[in-house]
Design an enzyme around this catalytic site. Sequence first.
Site, PDB file in Angstrom:
ATOM      1  N   LYS A  40     -16.271   5.987 -10.116  1.00 14.31           N
ATOM      2  CA  LYS A  40     -16.245   4.514 -10.186  1.00 14.31           C
ATOM      3  C   LYS A  40     -15.635   3.926  -8.913  1.00 14.31           C
ATOM      4  O   LYS A  40     -15.035   4.659  -8.111  1.00 14.31           O
ATOM      5  CB  LYS A  40     -15.458   4.087 -11.423  1.00 14.31           C
ATOM      6  CG  LYS A  40     -14.007   4.558 -11.437  1.00 14.31           C
ATOM      7  CD  LYS A  40     -13.381   4.431 -12.820  1.00 14.31           C
ATOM      8  CE  LYS A  40     -11.942   4.912 -12.794  1.00 14.31           C
ATOM      9  NZ  LYS A  40     -11.349   4.940 -14.133  1.00 14.31           N
ATOM     10  N   ARG A 138      -6.944  -0.740 -25.299  1.00 19.33           N
ATOM     11  CA  ARG A 138      -7.906  -1.383 -24.411  1.00 19.33           C
ATOM     12  C   ARG A 138      -9.267  -1.300 -25.085  1.00 19.33           C
ATOM     13  O   ARG A 138      -9.485  -1.923 -26.107  1.00 19.33           O
ATOM     14  CB  ARG A 138      -7.860  -0.689 -23.050  1.00 19.33           C
ATOM     15  CG  ARG A 138      -8.173  -1.574 -21.887  1.00 19.33           C
ATOM     16  CD  ARG A 138      -7.819  -0.918 -20.550  1.00 19.33           C
ATOM     17  NE  ARG A 138      -8.473   0.374 -20.359  1.00 19.33           N
ATOM     18  CZ  ARG A 138      -8.290   1.149 -19.309  1.00 19.33           C
ATOM     19  NH1 ARG A 138      -7.476   0.788 -18.347  1.00 19.33           N
ATOM     20  NH2 ARG A 138      -8.919   2.295 -19.197  1.00 19.33           N
ATOM     21  N   TYR A 268       4.565 -13.971  10.785  1.00 25.20           N
ATOM     22  CA  TYR A 268       4.717 -15.132   9.910  1.00 25.20           C
ATOM     23  C   TYR A 268       6.069 -15.183   9.239  1.00 25.20           C
ATOM     24  O   TYR A 268       6.643 -14.161   8.875  1.00 25.20           O
ATOM     25  CB  TYR A 268       3.655 -15.109   8.807  1.00 25.20           C
ATOM     26  CG  TYR A 268       2.291 -15.426   9.318  1.00 25.20           C
ATOM     27  CD1 TYR A 268       2.002 -16.687   9.819  1.00 25.20           C
ATOM     28  CD2 TYR A 268       1.301 -14.461   9.317  1.00 25.20           C
ATOM     29  CE1 TYR A 268       0.739 -16.974  10.298  1.00 25.20           C
ATOM     30  CE2 TYR A 268       0.047 -14.738   9.796  1.00 25.20           C
ATOM     31  CZ  TYR A 268      -0.234 -15.995  10.291  1.00 25.20           C
ATOM     32  OH  TYR A 268      -1.467 -16.275  10.762  1.00 25.20           O
ATOM     33  N   MET A 316      -3.431 -10.639   7.881  1.00 26.09           N
ATOM     34  CA  MET A 316      -4.785 -10.309   7.419  1.00 26.09           C
ATOM     35  C   MET A 316      -5.499  -9.329   8.358  1.00 26.09           C
ATOM     36  O   MET A 316      -6.144  -8.384   7.909  1.00 26.09           O
ATOM     37  CB  MET A 316      -5.628 -11.576   7.261  1.00 26.09           C
ATOM     38  CG  MET A 316      -6.982 -11.273   6.624  1.00 26.09           C
ATOM     39  SD  MET A 316      -8.130 -12.635   6.601  1.00 26.09           S
ATOM     40  CE  MET A 316      -7.495 -13.639   5.292  1.00 26.09           C
TER      41      MET A 316
HETATM   42  C1  LIG Z   1     -10.755   6.215 -14.287  1.00 30.33           C
HETATM   43  C2  LIG Z   1     -10.905   6.953 -15.532  1.00 30.33           C
HETATM   44  C3  LIG Z   1     -10.765   8.362 -15.548  1.00 30.33           C
HETATM   45  C4  LIG Z   1     -10.355   9.168 -14.330  1.00 30.33           C
HETATM   46  O1  LIG Z   1      -8.957   9.099 -14.185  1.00 30.33           O
HETATM   47  P1  LIG Z   1      -8.198   9.885 -13.030  1.00 30.33           P
HETATM   48  O2  LIG Z   1      -6.771   9.646 -13.352  1.00 30.33           O
HETATM   49  O3  LIG Z   1      -8.584   9.274 -11.736  1.00 30.33           O
HETATM   50  O4  LIG Z   1      -8.587  11.320 -13.139  1.00 30.33           O
HETATM   51  C5  LIG Z   1     -11.010   9.015 -16.737  1.00 30.33           C
HETATM   52  N1  LIG Z   1     -11.365   8.335 -17.855  1.00 30.33           N
HETATM   53  C6  LIG Z   1     -11.482   6.984 -17.882  1.00 30.33           C
HETATM   54  C7  LIG Z   1     -11.857   6.296 -19.148  1.00 30.33           C
HETATM   55  C8  LIG Z   1     -11.249   6.249 -16.733  1.00 30.33           C
HETATM   56  O5  LIG Z   1     -11.348   4.908 -16.759  1.00 30.33           O
END
Ligand SMILES: *Cc1c(COP(=O)(O)O)cnc(C)c1O
Length: 380
Positions: A40, A138, A268, A316
């Site tokens: 992802k 969640r 800044y 930035m």
């Molecule tokens: C992101 C995610 C993972 C992977 O987690 P890592 O800690 O990066 O190995 C596994 N399961 C779900 C549902 C996730 O959202």
Amino acid sequence: MNTSHLPRAWAEIRLSHFERNIQKIKSVLPGGVCYIAVVKADGYGHGVGHIVERLLQCGVHAFAVANVREGSDVRYVAPQSEIFVLGPTLPEEMEAAVADRLTVALSDIAEAEAFNALALSRGKRIPVSLKIDTGMGRMGVWHEAAQPLIERLIALPALEFRSIFTHFSSADTSLEYTQLQRERFLNVVEKIPVAVREKLLIHADNSAGLESFSCRKPFNAVRVGILQYGLPPAEGTFFSKISPEPVLAFRSRIGLIKTLPAGAAVSYNRTKILSRDTRVAIVTAGYGDGIPTAASNRAQFIVRGKRVPVIGRVTMDQTLIDVSELPEARVGDVVTLIGEADGEAVSIESFCAWGDCIPWEALVSITKRVPRIYEGLRSQ
Ligand SMILES: *Cc1c(COP(=O)(O)O)cnc(C)c1O
């Protein structure tokens, strides 16, 4: 060294390290356990196309992404693979999910009915995962309320019940809570009729999970994310035997050097007033590239094999470093923000400590402005 071919800032992606990490993960997974590669957020910022390609070359054929759009991107590179969407699907994304044969995660009966109706109308079946909320709070159906949804999933003709999963909320911090979540999950799994259960991928563990994986029945899949990209697993976890290598290095350049007198204010809000004459170098990357503002006055970068401190606020587009102790520093020099250089190294953990963030966040915060440069690409 001639550095004129290099960009202002870039992320170096070492695919040979990535490949070794994949091989190490594969080598410790028990036979029959499916390796679901989590790719992802653009492959944790590494560039999902090349990441998926290398995983395929290493014989990994199951992927997980956060949403349908990401799933369609992976489908393009991996036409035959199973692709799990871990997050919820919006009504307007359902059509694409069905068209791209993504395995969607379901949390309630309304979603299941909607997918069933859509798939039927398209003359297709859609693979689905049932997400169980065992205490993350969640996504997923609350574990005590899962039974009616399971029965519905089995009954709906256009749904192919492929997998059941849960997600641990504190796999890296609380073994006790993780065990409780695992037990709640197993109670749900046990109630699924054997003929259905036998065909399911059953998974709970991410990179940090797996400390209690040795009692692994009926688990037959793991979702591996950050470990693939080189972050070391916690002590005592299932994967702690392997030492993954960092895949990404984050580098920039020196764009300008000047000497400021004692008493001058730097950046800044005058976040730093110089106490002595200071040779300052301007690094051509800032928070617009992925350097957290929390790293202001704190982080250390590497120039010519030496660590030098960041001074003033990260802005930035630029970040200042103090090169008073490094008279050989020149405009054009490479600055390493994360990674190794000339025998020195800044680990992602140090970068995160200075930047007040977690490794996942640091990796995915490297912005689009920063080109990814691949080492170890193979011609097809
Ligand atoms: C992101 C995610 C993972 C992977 O987690 P890592 O800690 O990066 O190995 C596994 N399961 C779900 C549902 C996730 O959202």
